[in-house]
Design a protein around this motif. Structure first.
Motif, short mmCIF file in Angstrom:
data_model
loop_
_atom_site.label_atom_id
_atom_site.label_comp_id
_atom_site.label_asym_id
_atom_site.label_seq_id
_atom_site.Cartn_x
_atom_site.Cartn_y
_atom_site.Cartn_z
N ARG A 1 0.88 -1.06 0.26
CA ARG A 1 -0.03 -0.11 0.08
C ARG A 1 0.46 1.25 0.15
NH1 ARG A 1 -5.37 -0.06 3.34
NH2 ARG A 1 -6.04 -2.22 3.54
N ALA A 2 2.09 1.52 0.77
CA ALA A 2 2.76 2.31 0.80
C ALA A 2 3.48 2.55 -0.38
CB ALA A 2 3.68 2.39 1.95
N TYR A 3 3.29 1.26 -1.19
CA TYR A 3 4.88 1.49 -2.93
C TYR A 3 3.52 2.05 -3.41
CZ TYR A 3 6.58 -0.40 -6.63
OH TYR A 3 7.47 -0.18 -8.19
N ARG A 4 1.83 2.10 -2.81
CA ARG A 4 1.16 2.51 -4.46
C ARG A 4 1.04 3.88 -4.07
NH1 ARG A 4 -2.20 -2.38 -3.43
NH2 ARG A 4 -1.85 -4.33 -5.56
N ALA A 5 0.99 4.44 -3.28
CA ALA A 5 0.50 6.05 -2.56
C ALA A 5 2.48 6.35 -2.35
CB ALA A 5 0.38 5.74 -0.89
N ILE A 6 3.26 5.62 -2.42
CA ILE A 6 4.11 7.07 -2.01
C ILE A 6 5.04 8.21 -2.70
CG2 ILE A 6 5.98 5.78 -4.26
CD1 ILE A 6 7.03 6.16 -0.76
N ASP A 7 4.19 8.32 -4.13
CA ASP A 7 4.47 9.52 -5.07
C ASP A 7 3.23 10.63 -3.86
OD1 ASP A 7 5.72 8.95 -6.92
OD2 ASP A 7 3.38 8.25 -7.81
N ARG A 8 1.69 10.20 -3.15
CA ARG A 8 1.27 11.72 -2.67
C ARG A 8 1.89 11.20 -1.65
NH1 ARG A 8 -2.17 7.58 -4.54
NH2 ARG A 8 -3.10 6.37 -2.48
N PHE A 9 2.97 11.23 -0.82
CA PHE A 9 3.83 11.12 0.32
C PHE A 9 4.23 12.51 0.44
CE2 PHE A 9 7.19 9.86 3.73
CZ PHE A 9 6.59 10.01 4.79
N ASP A 10 4.41 13.26 1.92
CA ASP A 10 5.15 14.37 1.69
C ASP A 10 6.35 14.01 2.11
OD1 ASP A 10 4.79 14.17 3.91
OD2 ASP A 10 3.45 15.35 4.60
N GLY A 11 6.59 13.02 2.46
CA GLY A 11 8.21 12.78 3.07
C GLY A 11 7.93 12.70 4.27
N ARG A 12 7.67 13.62 5.42
CA ARG A 12 7.16 13.94 6.32
C ARG A 12 6.91 12.93 7.77
NH1 ARG A 12 4.45 19.45 7.89
NH2 ARG A 12 2.70 18.40 6.55
N HIS A 13 7.15 12.32 8.75
CA HIS A 13 7.13 11.75 9.65
C HIS A 13 6.94 9.75 8.59
CE1 HIS A 13 7.25 14.71 12.37
NE2 HIS A 13 6.03 15.13 11.42
#
Lengths: 93, 186
Positions: free
Chosen positions: B50-62
């Motif tokens: 799930r993280a792999y699929r959403a990695i583009d939307r993750f802002d990089g914080r925490h």
């Protein structure tokens, strides 16, 4: 032989007891932590409590380490590598 | 409908930077949530996918908080599929559950001379599940109170209360067995 227990001024033992767990978990603000440290260094009763709870935490942490199976961790790392190097994963979304 | 997720090199680098370093923590937490290595491995795999699929939307914080949120949602879905029953309020029933008497009474656990590790183990195993789960997340897995609260979907005050009552029960069990320090008898 009777040995008098040292009881410091400043925070009371009850006040220390109320924040002791947060203190041990480093979840209280530094100023309060320093006051607890001052009390514990001067109070035999609270020092025993801190020592005992610290030992309990250490034992539980050791249990946590024991539960980590290196083979499972290796397998998960392979899974991540495959995600990065293999074909895109299918999604049912 | 099946579809594939396309990612560029940047996404792979972000996954490598944000997800891979948290793998051991995710495994530890999954172990606490699911109870067995096989279930934990499945839960971590589902989480990182799930993280792999959403990695583009993750802002990089925490990243840890982000991953634990993903794991929480994945675990809720799994739990719904497996155990839809409701439990009694554990915070109200904790004091009425029985603490162990030295050990939990199983023959293989009986110790003639109570020792620190054995008493801690018995008291830990006798904790009601919601209390043991908080101990697992904070003491065994090293999460902060807030991380455990977010993961379990409960207030941080409840995490603290359960944790402190659980540790006190372990502590009381040691004292009841005459143990005030590792290797020391009162």
């Amino acid at each position: 032989m009777i040995r008098w227990l040292r009881r410091p001024k400043g925070m009371s033992c009850q006040e220390v007891a109320e924040v002791l767990q947060q203190y041990l978990d480093r979840e209280i603000e530094p100023g309060l932590a320093r006051r607890v440290t001052v009390h514990v260094e001067a109070c035999d009763l609270c020092a025993v409590e801190v020592h005992l709870f610290t030992e309990i935490k250490s034992e539980l942490a050791r249990k946590g380490d024991e539960r980590v199976d290196p083979a499972v961790l290796d397998s998960l790392q392979r899974f991540c590598r495959d995600l990065l190097t293999g074909p895109p994963p299918a999604s049912d979304g | 409908m099946l579809m594939t997720v396309e990612h560029g090199a940047d996404a792979a680098a972000r996954f490598d930077a944000f997800v891979v370093p948290e793998l051991e923590v995710l495994y530890r937490v999954a172990r606490s949530l699911s109870g067995t290595d096989a279930d934990a491995e499945d839960l971590v795999q589902e989480t990182v996918l799930r993280a792999y699929r959403a990695i583009d939307r993750f802002d990089g914080r925490h990243p840890r908080a982000w991953l634990l949120t993903i794991m929480r949602n994945a675990n809720i879905n799994r739990a719904r599929r497996r155990r839809p029953e409701l439990l009694d309020d554990p915070d109200l029933t904790f004091e009425t559950t029985e603490a162990p008497h030295g050990t939990d009474g199983r023959p293989e656990d009986l110790v003639v001379e109570p020792v620190f590790d054995a008493v801690v183990e018995a008291a830990y195993r006798a904790l009601p599940e919601p209390f043991r789960q908080v101990v697992d997340l904070v003491d065994l897995d090293g999460l902060h109170y807030q991380e455990a609260a977010d993961l379990l979907g409960i207030p941080v005050g409840t995490v603290m209360s359960r944790l402190h009552r659980a540790r006190k029960r372990i502590r009381d069990q040691l004292v009841r067995n005459g143990i005030t320090a590792r290797g020391g008898r009162a």
